[in-house]
Structure formats: C-alpha cells, structure tokens
Scaffold this active site. Structure first.
Site, short mmCIF file in Angstrom:
data_model
loop_
_atom_site.label_atom_id
_atom_site.label_comp_id
_atom_site.label_asym_id
_atom_site.label_seq_id
_atom_site.Cartn_x
_atom_site.Cartn_y
_atom_site.Cartn_z
N GLN A 161 -3.12 3.17 7.05
CA GLN A 161 -2.00 2.63 6.29
C GLN A 161 -0.70 2.74 7.09
O GLN A 161 -0.34 3.83 7.54
CB GLN A 161 -1.89 3.36 4.94
CG GLN A 161 -0.86 2.76 4.00
CD GLN A 161 -1.23 1.34 3.54
OE1 GLN A 161 -2.37 1.05 3.22
NE2 GLN A 161 -0.23 0.45 3.50
N LYS A 167 -6.55 0.35 -3.01
CA LYS A 167 -7.66 -0.10 -2.16
C LYS A 167 -8.92 0.71 -2.48
O LYS A 167 -10.00 0.16 -2.63
CB LYS A 167 -7.27 0.03 -0.67
CG LYS A 167 -6.21 -0.98 -0.28
CD LYS A 167 -5.58 -0.71 1.08
CE LYS A 167 -4.38 -1.64 1.32
NZ LYS A 167 -3.64 -1.35 2.55
N ASP A 187 -8.27 -4.73 8.88
CA ASP A 187 -6.89 -5.18 8.68
C ASP A 187 -6.56 -6.34 9.62
O ASP A 187 -5.54 -7.01 9.46
CB ASP A 187 -5.91 -4.02 8.93
CG ASP A 187 -5.42 -3.39 7.64
OD1 ASP A 187 -5.49 -4.05 6.60
OD2 ASP A 187 -4.96 -2.23 7.69
#
Ligand code: NAD
Length: 290
Positions: A96, A52, A119
């Site tokens: 994450q 990412k 997200d």
C-alpha cells in the site's frame, strides 16, 4: 444525466469473479491469494487495505495482511517481498502506497515479481501496457475501463482530458484511452499542474478524468454540455453536520457539474469501488497464470 454507479457496477463484476472462484474450487484448482503489506498507521491506507482484505473474503479469495510499523527498514520490507515472491500459494502482492520517506518506492515496486504485481506498477508491466500487451493494468485506470465497458460507452474519436499525471492513475489512463481498443481510440490530452490553459482544454473535452487530489477542482464552467465525467479524487473536507466532523468529496464539484454532463461518477460510490474490483480481477488472473 446518468450516474456511473460504482456500487451497482462493482457488484455485478464481483458476482462474476465469485462465480469464477467457486468454479476454480469445484475443479480442484487453487484459491486466488492476495498478500497485502501495510506500513504505518495512515488512516486512509488502513481503510483501503481493510477494504481489500474484506473483499477477498467476500469473493472467496485467501488473503494475508502483513503489517509493519512506520520505522520498518527498507531491507526488512524487501526481504518480506522476496519471501512472498517465492511463496507458491501467494498469487498477488501489493504494497500500500504511500511509503514512509526512508523507503525507496521504486525499489519496492521493482522487488515484486512481475507475475505477482497485481497493482500493475512494475516497470515491466507498465511497459507491456504501453505497447498493448496483455498484462496487469493498474487497478484504478483498469476499474475506470471496466466501468465504461459496463455502460457500453462508445469512446472512439472522443477528446479526453486527463487531469493529473501520476504513475498510478493519470499517466496509465491517458495511455489506455489513446490505444486502439474499446474503450479507447480517444484523442487524449494529459494535463498537470504546469498546464497553462486547463479550463479551455477541459471545456472542449468529451471526457474528463480528474485525478488531482483537490476538492471540487473541476467546476461547471470547465465542462462542456453532455460530457462524461470520471472523478478519481478522494478528499476529506470538514463537515460540521456529520458525526465524524468530515466527509469525502471528489475532485469534481459534483452538485453543479451533474447538471451539465451526460454521465458522472459520484464520490464516494464511484471509481474507488471499481479500483478494488479491478484489483480482484488482476489477482484472479495471477492465479490463472500459475
Ligand atoms: P498525485 O497525488 O500523485 O498527483 C496529483 C496530480 O495532480 C499531479 O500529477 C499534478 O500535476 C496534478 N495537479 C496538481 N495540481 C494541479 C492543478 N492545479 N492543475 C492540474 N493538475 C494538477 O495523484 P494520484 O495519486 O493520482 O491521486 C489523485 C487523487 O486521486 C487523490 O485524491 C487520490 O486520493 C485519488 N485516488 C483515488 C483512487 C481511487 O481508487 N478512487 C486511487 C488512487 C488515487
């Protein structure tokens, strides 16, 4: 059979995103900025976050990587999120997953400001998605939608079987494909570990989305001729022929299923690449919202 090629499709979307970022910069607008929080040393999580951050650099985004040891306290993590929420130049925040057991995942997700929740896991954004309002869509389902769009696959009226009901993949995917949109307008069956007649259901599916986490779970006898197969799974299995001693496979038995279906995503090189692309699109959108 046509391969739904994540490499090719994500490259096309990334080019578009990069052009938009260059245009923003030329117009004196802010540079999209993603802050990623990585906790612990899980090799898969490290690799995902690394990709990412690397993609941010490729596309001209700013990125900040915040790393913590596994034993970071929930309080410190929440404090950091509050700081990033306030930081005006940060547009997107991602933590994450999975988190260490002592940290409450729901608390962490809810701590992220919904307008920075790239997200798309915040209940407010998931709620908006449910009722079809514009919002951040979770990156993996969004990436799959972008992939289907790229190939111009007409899904209206199709029967779609989604295998796996996680909050980040299966459940949002089932919602998106059942909505009155394109891709969408499917009749969706959301299946899971307690589903009794999974094989029979899959055999009637025009589209199968496999998000289970079990190597080669979907076999050719579960697939109807001409089906569309989207493999979300990322599983590492032993392989003595590889230097590393292992390799990645999906949830679908690719070699055998590919003979029966019309379209299929490979693993690696399929949905994973689209997920990163979708995250970047969400971050660009977050920058536009400021
Ligand atoms: P998860 O691991 O949270 O849950 C697995 C789901 O599979 C559950 O809903 C469970 O009910 C279902 N399941 C388990 N056994 C089953 C069975 N025998 N029959 C039917 N359903 C069964 O799910 P997740 O987080 O969505 O991850 C699924 C897979 O996708 C994993 O391999 C993960 O690594 C991968 N993944 C990939 C990406 C990507 O970008 N490609 C993103 C997220 C997850």
């Amino acid at each position: 059979m046509q391969l739904l090629d994540g490499k090719e499709v994500s490259a096309a979307y990334k080019e578009q995103i990069k052009l938009e970022v260059d245009k923003r910069k030329a117009e004196g607008k802010t540079t999209p900025h993603l802050a990623a929080i990585l906790i612990g040393d899980n090799p898969a999580s490290k690799a995902y976050v690394g990709n990412k951050v690397k993609t941010c650099a490729q596309l001209g985004f700013e990125s900040t990587l915040v790393e913590y040891d596994t034993n970071v306290s929930e309080e410190d993590l929440l404090k950091k999120i509050a700081e990033l929420n306030k930081q005006e130049d940060v547009n997107g925040i991602l933590v994450q997953l999975p988190l260490p057991k002592h940290i409450d995942e729901n608390k962490v997700i809810e701590a992220i400001h919904p307008l920075k929740d790239v997200d798309g896991f915040h209940p407010s954004n998931l709620g908006k998605m449910m009722i079809g309002q514009e919002t951040f869509i979770p990156a993996t389902p969004y990436g799959i939608i972008l992939m289907l769009q790229h190939y111009g696959i007409e899904t209206s009226g199709m029967h779609c079987v989604v295998i796996g009901r996680s909050n980040i993949v299966g459940t949002p995917m089932s919602v998106l494909l059942s909505r009155n949109s394109n891709p969408g307008n499917c009749t969706v069956t959301l299946t899971h570990s307690r589903t009794k007649n999974l094989k029979e259901l899959c055999a009637t599916a025009d589209i199968i989305i496999a998000a289970i986490g079990k190597p080669k779970f979907v076999t050719e006898d579960m697939v109807k001729d001409g089906a569309i197969i989207v493999d979300v799974g990322i599983n590492r299995i032993p392989d003595a022929t590889r230097k590393s001693g292992s390799r990645l496979v999906g949830d679908v038995d690719f070699e055998n299923v590919k003979e029966k279906c019309d379209y299929i995503t490979p693993v690696p090189g399929g949905v994973g690449l689209m997920t990163i692309c979708a995250l970047m699109k969400n971050t660009l959108r977050a920058a536009d919202l400021v």
